[in-house]
Design an enzyme around this catalytic site. Structure first.
Site, PDB file in Angstrom:
ATOM      1  N   GLU A 172      -8.898   0.528   2.962  1.00 25.81           N
ATOM      2  CA  GLU A 172      -8.278  -0.114   1.793  1.00 25.81           C
ATOM      3  C   GLU A 172      -8.147  -1.627   1.943  1.00 25.81           C
ATOM      4  O   GLU A 172      -7.736  -2.309   1.011  1.00 25.81           O
ATOM      5  CB  GLU A 172      -6.873   0.456   1.497  1.00 25.81           C
ATOM      6  CG  GLU A 172      -6.789   1.941   1.282  1.00 25.81           C
ATOM      7  CD  GLU A 172      -5.358   2.417   1.074  1.00 25.81           C
ATOM      8  OE1 GLU A 172      -4.413   1.587   1.019  1.00 25.81           O
ATOM      9  OE2 GLU A 172      -5.155   3.640   0.983  1.00 25.81           O
ATOM     10  N   GLU A 202     -11.652  -0.903   0.332  1.00 27.21           N
ATOM     11  CA  GLU A 202     -12.523   0.101  -0.270  1.00 27.21           C
ATOM     12  C   GLU A 202     -11.789   1.421  -0.444  1.00 27.21           C
ATOM     13  O   GLU A 202     -10.790   1.696   0.219  1.00 27.21           O
ATOM     14  CB  GLU A 202     -13.780   0.288   0.591  1.00 27.21           C
ATOM     15  CG  GLU A 202     -13.692   1.313   1.687  1.00 27.21           C
ATOM     16  CD  GLU A 202     -12.568   1.129   2.673  1.00 27.21           C
ATOM     17  OE1 GLU A 202     -11.940   2.154   3.012  1.00 27.21           O
ATOM     18  OE2 GLU A 202     -12.287  -0.004   3.101  1.00 27.21           O
TER      19      GLU A 202
END
Length: 349
Positions: free
Chosen positions: A316, A173
């Site tokens: 991430e 994300e």
């Protein structure tokens, strides 16, 4: 009328495949159980995939990007435009998740599910639900329909990746302010105090951290999310990327594909997915323990032990990508190690 994704069928674990994997592991040229957690992972993967010799390569990484209106309250270490700048960095191959994805041979896609601006980038998958969430201190983050649509979007993206041949899913994300939303969602589901769930995020100082707690506490008092209704929680205090990751996890479990779960924000999505369908957590392996305090709380709620504890807090999907070679080692152990019989080595007596 809500989406069929909300009632998706998650198959039961294949216990027989797990038994066969364990039986084979016991015949390998090593003392029984001497590879410890690695053997446990191999058996877990067999149960998930329904294959006594499971396969986890190639892995797939999907990074969902979205903005958060609550950032306007000023508790983040970075301004909102960093979301868009970092997405560009992902697309140019310069972020940690790019480096780690490349190292494990992963397919990687970046999905705009709610960036607060337009990006004309060829490699970016545009599935924008809205231009970021609203400031949930003052109003609901999104509508119920938007939350469901974001979950559906995540489901569709994961299913497409799995159908392309991916054997293990990693969700990442990008979204300035998403630790604030994650703390709010986790508190809403668990009833755990904001004090225990709220960390420094991207590195805010203690005075800002206290303010962040106040904002989350006040938002929960005003929004009153219903812990028994996951869509209500997401709509009131969630994030579009959290919705997307939760949907992707549901798709992965529905397709018997292991989910390697990253840190705090991805685990918030995992907790959310488990509230939609409790069996989805059977397909989750927690990659690492984040230093964000809320992450340990979620691990306990899900009853999961992480593989690594590297003091990471980047997000991430980076921690999951770093942990992936351990899954690969587990399945290669089953596939490639010699048995006592094949190697003509005397077994244990």
């Amino acid at each position: 009328m809500e989406s069929k994704v909300m009632t998706v069928h998650i198959p039961s674990l294949d216990e027989r495949a797990g038994e066969l994997a364990q039986q084979h592991a016991d015949t390998l040229t090593k003392p029984k159980n001497s590879l410890g957690r690695l053997e446990e992972l191999a058996v877990e993967l067999a149960k998930m995939t329904g294959e006594s010799f499971p396969v986890v390569s190639p892995p797939g990484v999907i990074v969902f990007a979205a903005d958060h209106g609550v950032v306007s309250e000023g508790m983040s270490a970075f301004p909102q435009e960093v979301t868009m700048q970092m997405v560009r960095n992902f697309l140019n191959g310069g972020a940690a998740i790019n480096v780690f994805s490349k190292s494990i041979g992963a397919k990687m896609y970046v999905v705009d599910i709610g960036i607060a601006g337009d990006m004309e980038e060829e490699k970016l998958i545009n599935k924008k639900i809205k231009y970021g969430t609203a400031n949930f201190l003052n109003e609901n983050a999104m509508s119920r329909d938007e939350a469901v649509k974001a979950i559906e979007t995540g489901y569709q993206q994961a299913e497409a990746m799995i159908h392309s041949g991916v054997k293990c899913l990693i969700l990442g994300e990008m979204g300035t302010g998403n630790t604030t939303a994650s703390s709010a969602v986790t508190a809403a589901f668990s009833g755990i105090s904001i004090e225990k769930l709220t960390g420094a995020g991207t590195g805010i100082k203690e005075n800002k951290r206290e303010y962040k707690k106040q904002v989350i506490r006040l938002a929960l008092e005003r929004r009153k999310p219903n812990a028994e209704d996951p869509i209500d929680v997401l709509a009131k205090v969630g994030g579009l990327e959290i919705c997307g990751m939760a949907g992707a996890m549901l798709a992965s479990a529905a397709n018997r594909t292991p989910i390697l779960v990253d840190g705090f924000i991805a685990s918030t999505a995992a907790l959310t997915a488990s509230k939609i369908s409790r069996h989805v957590k059977d397909y989750m392996i927690m990659a690492h323990r984040s230093v964000e305090p809320g992450h340990s709380a979620i691990l306990e709620l899900l009853g999961k032990e992480p593989i690594l504890d590297f003091q990471m807090r980047l997000g991430e999907g980076s921690g999951a990508a770093v942990a992936f070679p351990i899954l690969q080692s587990a399945v290669l152990m089953l596939k490639e190690m010699a048995t006592f019989e094949s190697a003509q080595v005397a077994g244990q007596v």
